[in-house]
Scaffold this motif. Structure first.
Motif, PDB file in Angstrom:
ATOM      1  N   ASP A  60       0.589  -1.013  -0.200  1.00 49.36           N
ATOM      2  CA  ASP A  60       0.080  -0.182  -0.200  1.00 49.36           C
ATOM      3  C   ASP A  60       0.976   1.279   0.007  1.00 49.36           C
ATOM      4  O   ASP A  60       1.954   1.308   0.441  1.00 49.36           O
ATOM      5  CB  ASP A  60      -1.012   0.154   1.237  1.00 49.36           C
ATOM      6  N   ARG A  61       0.096   2.236  -0.616  1.00 49.60           N
ATOM      7  CA  ARG A  61       1.062   3.501  -0.598  1.00 49.60           C
ATOM      8  C   ARG A  61       0.873   4.400   0.840  1.00 49.60           C
ATOM      9  O   ARG A  61      -0.468   4.114   1.401  1.00 49.60           O
ATOM     10  CB  ARG A  61       0.760   4.325  -1.735  1.00 49.60           C
ATOM     11  N   ASP A  62       1.770   5.183   1.309  1.00 43.81           N
ATOM     12  CA  ASP A  62       1.502   5.790   2.337  1.00 43.81           C
ATOM     13  C   ASP A  62       1.194   7.433   2.289  1.00 43.81           C
ATOM     14  O   ASP A  62       0.791   8.094   3.340  1.00 43.81           O
ATOM     15  CB  ASP A  62       2.750   5.665   3.316  1.00 43.81           C
ATOM     16  N   ASN A 143       6.724   9.272  14.098  1.00 38.66           N
ATOM     17  CA  ASN A 143       5.239   8.718  14.229  1.00 38.66           C
ATOM     18  C   ASN A 143       4.365   9.032  13.228  1.00 38.66           C
ATOM     19  O   ASN A 143       3.311   9.655  12.958  1.00 38.66           O
ATOM     20  CB  ASN A 143       4.746   9.732  15.702  1.00 38.66           C
ATOM     21  N   LYS A 145       2.271   8.922  10.155  1.00 38.53           N
ATOM     22  CA  LYS A 145       0.401   8.324   9.844  1.00 38.53           C
ATOM     23  C   LYS A 145       0.371   8.408   8.197  1.00 38.53           C
ATOM     24  O   LYS A 145       0.626   9.286   7.967  1.00 38.53           O
ATOM     25  CB  LYS A 145      -0.435   8.765  10.569  1.00 38.53           C
ATOM     26  N   ARG A 146      -0.146   7.329   7.895  1.00 40.06           N
ATOM     27  CA  ARG A 146      -0.674   7.535   6.383  1.00 40.06           C
ATOM     28  C   ARG A 146      -1.572   8.502   6.343  1.00 40.06           C
ATOM     29  O   ARG A 146      -2.250   8.926   7.074  1.00 40.06           O
ATOM     30  CB  ARG A 146      -1.185   6.218   5.994  1.00 40.06           C
ATOM     31  N   ALA A 147      -1.726   8.828   4.946  1.00 39.66           N
ATOM     32  CA  ALA A 147      -2.617  10.136   4.730  1.00 39.66           C
ATOM     33  C   ALA A 147      -3.886   9.390   4.858  1.00 39.66           C
ATOM     34  O   ALA A 147      -4.256   8.386   4.645  1.00 39.66           O
ATOM     35  CB  ALA A 147      -2.487  10.379   3.273  1.00 39.66           C
ATOM     36  N   ARG A 148      -4.816  10.380   5.591  1.00 37.33           N
ATOM     37  CA  ARG A 148      -6.432  10.036   5.837  1.00 37.33           C
ATOM     38  C   ARG A 148      -7.018   9.507   4.617  1.00 37.33           C
ATOM     39  O   ARG A 148      -7.767   8.409   4.928  1.00 37.33           O
ATOM     40  CB  ARG A 148      -6.996  11.162   6.466  1.00 37.33           C
ATOM     41  N   LEU A 150      -5.886   7.353   2.291  1.00 39.13           N
ATOM     42  CA  LEU A 150      -5.514   6.349   1.966  1.00 39.13           C
ATOM     43  C   LEU A 150      -5.622   5.138   3.514  1.00 39.13           C
ATOM     44  O   LEU A 150      -5.129   4.095   3.012  1.00 39.13           O
ATOM     45  CB  LEU A 150      -3.841   6.286   1.869  1.00 39.13           C
ATOM     46  N   GLN A 151      -6.257   5.487   4.467  1.00 43.09           N
ATOM     47  CA  GLN A 151      -6.446   4.620   5.743  1.00 43.09           C
ATOM     48  C   GLN A 151      -7.390   3.692   5.287  1.00 43.09           C
ATOM     49  O   GLN A 151      -8.207   3.950   4.684  1.00 43.09           O
ATOM     50  CB  GLN A 151      -6.428   5.693   6.835  1.00 43.09           C
TER      51      GLN A 151
END
Length: 151
Positions: A60-62, A143, A145-148, A150-151
């Motif tokens: 998956d892409r982040d 810390n 976090k993946r882009a919203r 892409l979650q």
């Protein structure tokens, strides 16, 4: 003396005073923590053991514009101005037979948006953007976090 000159001298004196307070004493050793550790710049740091993933589904892409990861080992792949090993499988003419993803149409456009018959020179060296998946641990704690979206 004008007020402007007085302000300049006051600012310079303040910066000097701050610098002398922040500077280490002459007998103190400054310890800098770097990713290279204590290895001098004139020497190589041996790589930490990790291995490239072999023939796995694409991860998956982040973040939104992240180039896809390479889901296979690329050790020994040659990419020079005259030859690009990636195109043995990912060229549009060969992707179907190889079962590989076709190179994106965006890779055929110049910076000005002109469509080319072949890969644009600015997109030719695949590993400038695409990297193999690996089991390597992060170099520093984070810390992230993946882009919203892409979650």
């Amino acid at each position: 003396m004008r007020v402007r000159d007085l302000l300049k001298y006051a600012l310079a004196a303040g910066i000097f005073a701050l610098g002398t307070q922040l500077a280490p004493a002459a007998d103190e050793t400054v310890q800098i923590k770097a990713l290279r550790g204590g290895t001098p710049v004139t020497q190589d740091n041996p790589p930490v053991a990790s291995h490239q993933e072999r023939d796995r589904p694409v991860g998956d892409r982040d973040f939104v514009q992240q180039p896809p990861l390479i889901p296979h080992n690329t050790a020994g792949y040659q990419i020079t101005k005259n030859y690009n090993k990636c195109m043995d499988c990912h060229a549009w003419q060969k992707a179907g037979a190889a079962g590989a993803t076709k190179v994106s149409v965006t890779h055929f456009r110049t910076r000005e948006g002109q469509e080319l018959d072949n890969i644009s020179p600015r997109r030719y060296f695949c590993t400038q953007c695409h990297v193999p998946q690996t089991d390597a641990k992060p170099l520093v704690e984070n810390n992230f976090k993946r882009a919203r979206g892409l979650q």
